[in-house]
Scaffold this motif. Structure first.
Motif, PDB file in Angstrom:
ATOM      1  N   VAL A 187     133.628  69.829   4.939  1.00  0.00           N
ATOM      2  CA  VAL A 187     133.503  71.155   4.328  1.00  0.00           C
ATOM      3  C   VAL A 187     132.579  71.941   5.235  1.00  0.00           C
TER       4      VAL A 187
ATOM      5  N   CYS B 264     131.388  77.655   2.780  1.00  0.00           N
ATOM      6  CA  CYS B 264     131.485  77.276   1.371  1.00  0.00           C
ATOM      7  C   CYS B 264     130.518  78.096   0.522  1.00  0.00           C
ATOM      8  N   THR B 265     130.986  78.573  -0.617  1.00  0.00           N
ATOM      9  CA  THR B 265     130.130  79.338  -1.518  1.00  0.00           C
ATOM     10  C   THR B 265     129.733  78.527  -2.736  1.00  0.00           C
ATOM     11  N   GLY B 266     130.177  77.288  -2.779  1.00  0.00           N
ATOM     12  CA  GLY B 266     129.811  76.443  -3.916  1.00  0.00           C
ATOM     13  C   GLY B 266     130.525  76.815  -5.201  1.00  0.00           C
ATOM     14  N   CYS B 267     131.721  77.347  -5.082  1.00  0.00           N
ATOM     15  CA  CYS B 267     132.396  77.834  -6.286  1.00  0.00           C
ATOM     16  C   CYS B 267     132.937  76.712  -7.157  1.00  0.00           C
ATOM     17  N   GLY B 268     133.145  75.547  -6.573  1.00  0.00           N
ATOM     18  CA  GLY B 268     133.580  74.408  -7.388  1.00  0.00           C
ATOM     19  C   GLY B 268     135.080  74.283  -7.593  1.00  0.00           C
ATOM     20  N   THR B 269     135.847  75.201  -7.066  1.00  0.00           N
ATOM     21  CA  THR B 269     137.299  75.155  -7.269  1.00  0.00           C
ATOM     22  C   THR B 269     137.899  73.841  -6.769  1.00  0.00           C
ATOM     23  N   CYS B 270     137.485  73.447  -5.580  1.00  0.00           N
ATOM     24  CA  CYS B 270     138.048  72.239  -4.982  1.00  0.00           C
ATOM     25  C   CYS B 270     137.835  71.032  -5.891  1.00  0.00           C
TER      26      CYS B 270
ATOM     27  N   PRO C 160     130.099  70.778  -1.550  1.00  0.00           N
ATOM     28  CA  PRO C 160     130.720  69.486  -1.773  1.00  0.00           C
ATOM     29  C   PRO C 160     130.931  68.702  -0.481  1.00  0.00           C
TER      30      PRO C 160
ATOM     31  N   CYS D 263     140.941  76.300  -1.707  1.00  0.00           N
ATOM     32  CA  CYS D 263     139.595  76.820  -1.440  1.00  0.00           C
ATOM     33  C   CYS D 263     139.689  78.296  -1.074  1.00  0.00           C
TER      34      CYS D 263
ATOM     35  N   ALA E 105     137.470  80.157   0.023  1.00  0.00           N
ATOM     36  CA  ALA E 105     136.627  80.518   1.167  1.00  0.00           C
ATOM     37  C   ALA E 105     137.132  79.897   2.455  1.00  0.00           C
TER      38      ALA E 105
ATOM     39  N   ILE F  35     137.347  74.204   3.734  1.00  0.00           N
ATOM     40  CA  ILE F  35     137.694  72.803   3.978  1.00  0.00           C
ATOM     41  C   ILE F  35     138.096  72.630   5.442  1.00  0.00           C
TER      42      ILE F  35
HETATM   43  S1  SF4 Z   1     136.524  75.443  -3.049  1.00  0.00           S
HETATM   44 FE1  SF4 Z   1     135.738  75.858  -1.036  1.00  0.00          FE
HETATM   45  S2  SF4 Z   1     134.102  77.293  -1.343  1.00  0.00           S
HETATM   46 FE2  SF4 Z   1     134.551  76.405  -3.313  1.00  0.00          FE
HETATM   47  S3  SF4 Z   1     133.109  74.694  -3.425  1.00  0.00           S
HETATM   48 FE3  SF4 Z   1     134.984  73.908  -2.626  1.00  0.00          FE
HETATM   49  S4  SF4 Z   1     134.701  73.999  -0.429  1.00  0.00           S
HETATM   50 FE4  SF4 Z   1     133.165  75.299  -1.317  1.00  0.00          FE
END
Ligand code: SF4
Ligand SMILES: Cc1cc2nc3c(=O)[nH]c(=O)nc-3n(C[C@H](O)[C@H](O)[C@H](O)COP(=O)(O)OP(=O)(O)OC[C@H]3O[C@@H](n4cnc5c(N)ncnc54)[C@H](O)[C@@H]3O)c2cc1C
Ligand SMILES: Cc1cc2nc3c(=O)[nH]c(=O)nc-3n(C[C@H](O)[C@H](O)[C@H](O)COP(=O)(O)OP(=O)(O)OC[C@H]3O[C@@H](n4cnc5c(N)ncnc54)[C@H](O)[C@@H]3O)c2cc1C
Ligand code: SF4
Ligand code: SF4
Ligand code: SF4
Ligand code: SF4
Ligand code: SF4
Ligand code: SF4
Ligand code: SF4
Lengths: 129, 284, 200, 1020
Positions: free
Chosen positions: D113, D118-124, D158, D180, D182, D185
């Motif tokens: 990552v 990465c913005t730490g959004c948690g989607t992944c 992550p 993702c 952003a 990955i």
């Molecule tokens: S989806 Fe992308 S931006 Fe969001 S937490 Fe995961 S790696 Fe980071």
């Protein structure tokens, strides 16, 4: 953890519940809040040493005023919880909403129900819900 | 596969069926267990209780005999095993003046029969030769005290939860049930002197086996079997229950699973008759 | 003030000879006991002991010879090795029991559970005589020596035992003839040597 | 001479950076101290996030603070600190070079990552199809193949677990990559090697729980309802696998009968774990209390050997557990757990108080496991050439427990020895002091100081507000109808600009906000997004970069307080989001720029007390280049050291003391004032003024200083018990030590000696444990045994408290034949004193009989009491405990700070402790003090209370109310609040009857307007 609680609750942050003024509580009711509660840290755990103890006294005092002016002290409450107590936060939010629903709308106004929460040390309070 | 065999005193008496089943099973598996010529009693629990010198010298004598033959010494009895191992440790620690002309060099190992049967090569053979899997037979394994304890003497690895019997049961297609009393003491050494204590100890073990819903118990020691098998009726009577929990030597079950002859004869010797159970499970 | 005394105060002994004997057999390890009671909590026969295993250790350390030697405990310990296996301080408690039994036997006084040492002696005598144990001889000799026959008759146990005996016999589990006396000569020597290895 | 010049030329100049290995609470504390005192910090953590074990705990003893609540702000601070570089998912391979100038090789594992995108959004994490057991939840919960270890993890980025990821294992999936938003990955990442130049290194790799399987008799792994203590912490935790609901694994039923077994894998020489793990007695007590709090029907039982409640406030905590919470403490080590096959309940046999064997059934058993050094840290130490103790912990000098065997490499926390959080934190600060001392000349050289544009004035301007509404990926946007909130916002007063973003916090959007501020002449900014807890400082920084005062920022919390908690009510959530935005805008329109006052810092320190702690603190600060004034009230330095001769480890105390005194005397930056009395005190952090009278003539001097260290120490309690003072054969441990050393007593003449523990400690009048008397007794007993092995020594004790590696001395004493006899408070030993005989009788709970010892000497292990410090406390407004020790700001995370900023404490003044711990704590105080002294100026927060003088009636309400005692009535007869001292809690403002006080940024008008904004529509 993302537990859900009723959306009628809106949170106002203050640095410490010690900042919650009798005035704010009364004003809130005057403007139409159906219920207000103050959420402070656990007793003995106040980030600012004793703010939450002071707040409790003020809340008790304001309840009396509310009783006297006919709004009813039950619409106001003070709770203590730690930032780890997400479930308790939700429980209180629900409990308060239920209580207010039973009491009906604030006699000052006629419209829908809303509760307001004054919450201390925001950085701690939210991490759980 | 060859080893010296130290049968111990009870194999000719109370544990006859153990001896017989060992013979049959080992010859089927191609193992030569040669009885140690001129062996004498290891002193069992008596010597160490009242005479320190005899507690080492009695088993040591046998150990020295065995070393001359250069084969590992295998014994089917937990008490003999324990005494022989204790002597082995004592002799290797400080060469005691047992027989100065032939000091113990530690070139042979003392093994319990169960350990011996758990050798990987034997396991492989057994696995291949199971003719009559012990399907549906729920067995709790009872190791007793001295096969595993104390580990400094026995060199046991998993002394709080030994696996050898359980593994053999599974290998034979039986259901090895986990229970917490694998190594709980049955009071063997007090059998003749303090029967009431022994009854209580055995009673607890039998109760736990019942609670675990076992059909039967398997052991690897003449004393353990004698204790658990012979007193069931009287203990049960006092408590108003019927245990009816047959107790097997693991070699008997091996004989059964491998489809060998003579099993009937062994089972007849048990006080808690295992035949009704085996019939019910269609293993006979 | 409520007193919790169970027995009269005992003045601490200064004579360490008894303890020295135990230490000689077991090494200094015994001193490291911190009275955690693990040995007692795991002992299968603790429920009938008059002194729990940790108390046995304690009485040795506190130089209370009589208390230790006159206990029932040292005779009903089943030598199961549970205590030794689990003691955090690597104290061989089972061996302490052995040593105390040995000292007791040598002291010539009567044991609290007299049957047990008699049994052991009978056992060793059988070995001395035949080289191996002959269960039937052992049993009958022991019963004779310990007065066990009259005991069992009194308690009514004989019916049980008799029934059991008959069953065993019927199942071929009682060997009637004693073993041939292999190696007996050699054993005699060991028994003689053993006499020289007395404790005190 | 020549040679000296040559070596000087060879010596490179020190590097002003420190490498920290580990990311637990110890490392976090050390890094913040260092980064705040002018050094660059690299923190290497092997797991994907920092936080260590503390992040896994539920609450912490003895305050029962929520572990995460008190840790989280520190995590955030580390994560955002410009001078701390986090190297997570990395390990240290090797170091080369000399102290002051070393190069460290670091392996940074591929995260897959991109950390900067990465913005730490948690989607992944949400979308990843692959589940596995979570290490953080001790295998009781799950995580995904791409995961952040825990909710509040820093960094909130992550990592892909290669072994679990379907794509890495089977070549298919890449769902995370697709989804993702952003584009962060990056499957092409590879492990990287980094070389980092640092001046010194601190090892803080912590501990791992001792493997529960070393004691097979407890059935861990076989019995489902036997748990480790850490597993139980997770069960208790509200964010744990069962949301804080106590249930047992076998059937998820609520257990009522819960047992703890102590010392599992500790105090067990048979498995080479002869040491005490120091924390398990307290954490078991804590877990029992909390279990009871969760469910009053829980009946907790703790099976223990000695309760080791040797820390500050611990004994009181233990007693509360026993008396108020009904926690049953049974003194018996358990031999075996038996699981009942059907119910899966657990049987435990124990010896009860009356010496009877009892078997009891429990529904859950927790094993109080000890601490071990991890195999990895052992290997690391080996590669670095650092010596380990026989127990594989880090070996250190006995009076300097932060110095490893390799110069320039220091250690702190549980890798040095088992310890709790406050001791870890305090030692971490101490290690920071060591690490910075050798590079103090390079202070400030590698730190980043940001240049800021001048602040633009907004005086007289109408509010021009810009609103940025965040979708937070789908976190907000998936629930709240963001476009409609945006349209709504446009209709509100003062709004000049509204925009929605996918991620408002991303790098490019920060730039965008700055642009818009310039372009649209915004003078207030509102962001409606996640949470001020994590993001407010970021946005404040952004608007400050654009020239706006940071207090002109306001946030509407439409994620944590709206979309996340009303997921099933999209319509209401959107309505609420509008309300929240309206409220934030209302408040924003009234916000004012606040100015953080800049104050110059006086770089001198005042140290009060010239004992071991005070002298060490003074030297430490002086070695860092700061001037120190050391005040001692006696006519000479040394304190207790003056009559202490040897430590339990065998150090020669007198030698140590003389060399310390000499160093202090000879240090050019230290000024010593003997016979000094502090007579007045004033000022605040950075600018204190203290008046001292000293010398024979009691001359008065005023000292100006930036920080104060209180090291006023403690002293031996003079017993009133056991005929002390009536017979010369009866004395304290301290006196015995002196008499042996001075040959007034010859141990060879002694046959029987009795020692009695806890004299004057752990009694209602003084309910605390004096911590050192158990080891003092053992120290002296061993000394006597060394000289006369035949002496019979009896130590009569309540609990032996040889925590940590001190346990080895307890074992040694027993092996040497010292007999230990336990007593209870209601069965104290009795002495009878006749001419010839000195008899002690005591009930021996083991044999259950009273034993009488004819003793030659009776030694009393008397406790430690604080020195008279009342006046000092009043003058400096310092808080004290009930027992008159000084009280730190926070028991757990600020163990050497006072609540009043700029004042620190150490040594016996804080609580009883042995010499080595006093010295460590003195170093810790140095480190904390440096975080202030390292700066030329300090900024005082703008959120402070202000008095409107005209309204003040001098009613003294604020003076009474303020928890920090800040307001005072000035010469004009009105209340005055010193901005440098005010903490901004607002208590005074809320209570001032004349409304004469306003708290900046939270003025009455601002709060009332904000809350009223909620009802605007309704009432209108
Ligand atoms: S989806 Fe992308 S931006 Fe969001 S937490 Fe995961 S790696 Fe980071
Ligand atoms: C069940 C339980 C309950 C507890 N409760 C309390 C309590 O209530 N109050 C209290 O004060 N204490 C409590 N403690 C003790 C507390 O956990 C410790 O004191 C504290 O966590 C020690 O912090 P540390 O920084 O030394 O180590 P850790 O917290 O162990 O942190 C070390 C960090 O270093 C990392 N690391 C390890 N090796 C390396 C390496 N080679 N390279 C890079 N990184 C590495 C690890 O991943 C970890 O993040 C409890 C402990 C347990 C087990
Ligand atoms: C009886 C006793 C026995 C001990 N035994 C051991 C042991 O065996 N092993 C071990 O490791 N540790 C032992 N210690 C602990 C050890 O002595 C201390 O940890 C160590 O000396 C640190 O002390 P300190 O500097 O904090 O306090 P102290 O030694 O008390 O020094 C404090 C100094 O401050 C001065 N002071 C006090 N008030 C003021 C004031 N208002 N203004 C100016 N000066 C002031 C005092 O005069 C004194 O000189 C013992 C302590 C005591 C009391
Ligand atoms: S287990 Fe060992 S240490 Fe514990 S009481 Fe028994 S002998 Fe002593
Ligand atoms: S060896 Fe004896 S004392 Fe030890 S546990 Fe077994 S029976 Fe008890
Ligand atoms: S590629 Fe791997 S990490 Fe990404 S979603 Fe798939 S399994 Fe999860
Ligand atoms: S005595 Fe020490 S090792 Fe044992 S539980 Fe207490 S703190 Fe842990
Ligand atoms: S600012 Fe927006 S994108 Fe960033 S974390 Fe918060 S809500 Fe998510
Ligand atoms: S003697 Fe001292 S250290 Fe030991 S328990 Fe008592 S007060 Fe604590
Ligand atoms: S805001 Fe709080 S700290 Fe500041 S003066 Fe008022 S009460 Fe004291």
């Amino acid at each position: 953890m993302r537990l859900s609680y009723p959306p009628n609750i809106k949170i106002i942050q203050v640095p410490c519940t010690g900042k919650v003024d009798v005035l704010y509580l009364l004003k809130s009711f005057q403007r139409g809040a159906d219920g207000v509660y103050v959420a402070g840290c656990m007793e003995g755990d106040c980030h600012y040493l004793t703010g939450n103890l002071r707040a409790r006294k003020r809340v008790e005092f304001t309840k009396k005023i509310l009783d006297e002016i006919g709004i009813g002290g039950e619409r106001l409450e003070m709770y203590n919880m730690s930032a780890a107590q997400g479930p308790r936060f939700v429980e209180i939010a629900k409990e308060m909403t239920e209580r207010i629903k039973k009491l009906g709308p604030n006699p000052i106004k006629r419209v829908a129900s809303a509760a307001l929460e004054y919450s201390a040390t925001p950085e701690k309070k939210e991490c759980v819900v | 596969m060859k080893a010296s065999f130290f049968p111990g005193c009870s194999l000719e008496g109370t544990a006859r069926e153990y001896g017989e089943s060992i013979d049959v099973v080992s010859s089927f598996l191609g193992i030569k267990l040669e009885e140690l010529p001129g062996w004498t009693c290891c002193g069992a629990s008596a010597a160490h209780c009242i005479n320190e010198f005899l507690s080492v010298s009695l088993p040591a004598r046998n150990l020295l005999l065995a070393e001359k033959l250069k084969h590992d010494l295998v014994t089917p009895c937990a008490a003999c095993f324990s005494r022989l191992k204790a002597a082995e440790k004592a002799l290797t620690k400080e060469s005691k003046e047992i027989d100065a002309s032939t000091p113990f060099r530690g070139e042979i190992k003392v093994l319990h029969l169960l350990e011996f049967f758990s050798r990987e090569d034997l396991i492989e053979i057994i696995k291949d030769q199971v003719k009559r899997p012990l399907s549906n037979l729920k067995v709790v394994s009872y190791y007793g005290c001295l096969i595993v304890r104390p580990p400094q003497i026995t060199d046991a690895k998993n002394w709080e939860d030994p696996q050898a019997l359980d593994n053999l049961i599974s290998l034979m297609g039986g259901e090895s049930i986990f229970w917490p009393y694998k190594t709980e003491c049955c009071g063997g050494s007090l059998l003749l002197t303090n029967l009431d204590i022994v009854r209580r100890l055995i009673g607890r073990i039998l109760d736990m086996a019942r609670e675990a819903e076992a059909d039967c118990i398997v052991t690897a020691c003449p004393l353990c079997l004698a204790n658990l098998d012979t007193r069931q009726e009287e203990i049960g009577k006092a408590k108003g229950i019927t245990y009816n929990l047959p107790v097997f030597y693991f070699t008997e079950l091996l004989g059964l699973a491998l489809g060998l002859k003579g099993t009937q004869r062994w089972f007849r010797r048990h006080l808690t008759d295992p035949r009704p159970l085996l019939k019910a499970k269609q293993l006979m | 003030m409520e007193t919790k005394l169970i027995s009269l105060p005992v003045t601490v002994n200064r004579d360490t000879r008894f303890r020295d004997l135990v230490v000689e057999a077991l090494g200094e390890a015994i001193f490291s006991c911190y009275q955690c009671c693990k040995c007692s909590a795991g002992c299968p026969v603790a429920f009938v002991m008059d002194l729990l295993p940790h108390q046995v250790i304690r009485s040795v350390l506190l130089l209370q010879r009589e208390k230790a030697l006159s206990s029932r405990t040292i005779w009903i310990c089943a030598s199961c090795e549970t205590c030794t296996t689990r003691c955090p301080n690597e104290i061989d408690i089972a061996k302490v029991m052995d040593v105390l039994r040995q000292i007791q036997v040598e002291s010539g006084t009567e044991a609290k559970e007299p049957k047990v040492p008699i049994f052991h002696r009978t056992f060793l005598n059988t070995i001395k005589k035949f080289g191996r144990i002959h269960e039937l001889s052992l049993l009958t000799n022991f019963l004779r020596q310990s007065g066990g026959i009259s005991d069992t008759i009194k308690s009514g146990e004989w019916k049980n035992d008799l029934r059991l005996g008959i069953k065993m016999f019927l199942r071929g589990k009682l060997k009637l003839l004693p073993p041939s006396k292999k190696g007996v000569e050699e054993l005699r020597k060991l028994f003689d040597q053993a006499k020289e290895h007395k404790k005190s | 001479m020549k040679q000296q010049i040559v070596t000087q030329q060879n010596q490179k100049t020190p590097v002003g950076a420190v490498l920290l290995v580990g990311g637990g609470v110890g490392s976090i504390q050390a890094s913040l101290d260092l980064a705040n005192s002018g050094f660059k910090v690299y923190m290497v953590e092997e797991s994907p996030a920092i936080g260590g074990r503390m992040a896994q705990l539920d609450k912490t003893f003895p305050t029962n603070d929520c572990a995460m609540c008190i840790l989280s702000p520190k995590l955030v601070e580390c994560g955002r600190h410009p001078n701390i570089e986090l190297l997570t998912y990395s390990e240290l391979l090797d170091i080369q070079g000399e102290p002051g100038n070393m190069s460290a090789k670091i392996l940074k594992h591929a995260r897959y990552v991109n950390e900067s995108l990465c913005t730490g959004c948690g989607t992944c994490q949400e979308k990843c199809p692959q589940k596995t057991l979570s290490e953080f939840e001790q295998g009781m919960g799950t995580r995904k193949a791409i995961y952040v270890p825990y909710l509040q993890a820093i960094p909130n980025i992550p990592v892909i677990d290669k072994d679990m990821c379907i794509y890495f294992q089977k070549g298919k999936c890449r769902a995370c990559e697709k989804l993702c938003p952003a584009k962060a990955i990056d499957f092409s990442q590879t492990d990287q090697k980094l070389d980092i130049q640092v001046g010194s290194i601190i090892l803080a790799p912590g501990y791992q729980l001792t493997n529960p399987e070393v004691r097979g008799e407890y059935g861990y792994g076989r019995y489902q309802n036997v748990l480790t203590s850490l597993e139980f912490e997770r069960i208790l935790s509200a964010s744990g696998p069962f949301q804080g609901h106590i249930c047992r694994p076998s059937d998820h039923a609520e257990p009522k009968r819960i047992a703890w077994i102590q010392c599992v894998g500790s105090r067990d020489p048979s498995i080479n774990k002869g040491y005490c793990s120091s924390v398990c007695c307290m954490y078991a007590t804590k877990e029992a209390i909390i279990a009871r709090e969760h469910d009053p029907e829980v009946r907790p039982t703790i099976f223990y050997m000695d309760i080791r409640a040797h820390g500050k406030g611990f004994d009181q905590y233990y007693e509360r557990a026993r008396d108020d919470y009904g926690v049953r403490f049974i003194r018996c080590q358990i031999s075996k757990i038996i699981e009942r096959p059907k119910s899966k309940n657990l049987l435990i046999a124990y010896v009860d108080e009356g010496g009877k064997i009892v078997e009891e059934e429990f529904e859950l058993v927790v094993l109080s496991l000890g601490m071990s050094a991890s195999e990895k840290s052992r290997n690391l130490a080996q590669t670095l050439g650092i010596k380990l103790t026989p127990y594989s912990f880090c070996q250190t000098a006995s009076l300097s427990p932060m110095e490893t065997s390799r110069p320039g490499v220091y250690v702190c926390g549980t890798f040095q020895s088992p310890k709790d959080i406050p001791e870890t934190v305090s030692q971490a600060s101490g290690a920071a002091a060591f690490a910075s001392e050798i590079i103090s000349s390079a202070r400030g050289e590698l730190v980043t100081i940001k240049e800021l544009p001048p602040e633009q004035s907004i005086a007289g301007e109408e509010p021009r507000i810009g609103v940025f509404i965040c979708h937070c990926g789908i976190n907000i946007g998936g629930i709240v109808d963001v476009p409609s909130v945006k349209e709504y916002a446009k209709t509100l007063p003062h709004i000049v600009y509204v925009e929605e973003n996918l991620y408002t916090c991303s790098q490019d959007n920060q730039a965008k906000i700055r642009e818009v501020i310039q372009e649209k002449q915004l003078n207030r900014v509102v962001v409606a997004s996640c949470s001020p807890r994590t993001h407010e400082p970021l946005f404040q920084e952004t608007i400050r970069d654009a020239g706006l005062n940071k207090y002109l920022f306001e946030m509407a919390n439409i994620r944590d307080q709206c979309s996340w908690v009303h997921m099933d009510k999209k319509k209401e959530a959107t309505e609420k989001a509008k309300n929240l935005v309206r409220m934030a805008i209302a408040k924003a329109s009234l916000t004012e720029p606040l100015h953080e006052q800049e104050l110059k810092i006086n770089k001198r320190a005042l140290v009060v007390g010239g004992g071991a702690a005070g002298m060490t603190a003074a030297l430490g600060l002086a070695d860092q280049g700061f001037e120190v004034v050391l005040v001692e009230k006696e006519k000479q330095l040394g304190g207790n050291l003056r009559d202490l001769y040897y430590t339990i480890h065998g150090n020669n105390v007198q030698e140590f003391m003389h060399s310390l005194i000499e160093k202090v005397h000879n240090h050019p930056l230290i000024q010593i004032i003997l016979n000094g009395v502090i007579v007045d005190a004033g000022g605040f952090k950075g600018n204190f003024k203290t008046g001292i009278m000293s010398g024979p003539g009691m001359a008065y001097r005023k000292i100006e200083h930036g920080v104060t260290i209180i090291a006023t120490g403690g002293e031996e309690y003079k017993p009133k018990e056991y005929f002390y003072g009536h017979d010369e054969r009866i004395m304290t441990q301290h006196e015995l030590e002196g008499r042996i050393v001075h040959k007034e007593i010859d141990p060879k003449d002694l046959q029987e000696i009795v020692m009695i523990q806890c004299v004057g400690s752990r009694i209602p009048e003084r309910p605390y444990c004096s911590r050192i008397c158990c080891s003092s007794a053992i120290k002296n007993a061993l000394k006597i045994k060394e000289i006369n092995p035949n002496a019979h020594i009896y130590i009569i004790y309540r609990d032996i408290r040889t925590y940590g590696f001190l346990e080895d001395y307890y074992t040694k004493a027993r092996k040497a034949g010292v007999i230990f006899i336990r007593y209870d408070l209601d069965n104290k030993p009795e002495t009878s004193l006749e001419k010839e005989s000195l008899r002690v009788s005591v009930f021996d709970p083991s044999l259950r009989e009273t034993i009488v010892i004819n003793s030659d000497l009776l030694i009393l292990s008397s406790g430690i009491i604080p020195r008279d410090n009342e006046e000092l406390a009043t003058l400096m407004k310092l808080q004290r405990t009930q027992e008159n020790f000084f009280l730190e700001a926070h028991m757990k995370l600020r163990p050497v700070d006072f609540a009043t900023e700029g004042i620190f404490l150490c040594g016996l003044a804080h609580s009883p402790k042995p010499l080595d711990e006093s010295l460590s704590q003195a170093k810790a105080a140095v480190s904390r003090a440096c975080t202030i002294l390292a700066h030329d100026t300090i900024m005082v927060s703008g959120i402070v209370a202000q008095v409107e003088e005209k309204k003040c009636a001098a009613c003294l309400t604020c003076v009474r109310v303020c928890p920090y005692k800040v307001p005072f009535i000035n010469e004009q007869g009105v209340a005055q609040i010193d901005v440098a001292l005010c903490q901004g809690c607002g208590s005074c403002a809320a209570e001032c009857p004349g409304k004469a006080i306003q708290l900046q940024h939270f003025k009455d008008e601002q709060i009332i307007t904000k809350s009223s904004a909620l009802f605007k529509e309704n009432v209108a």
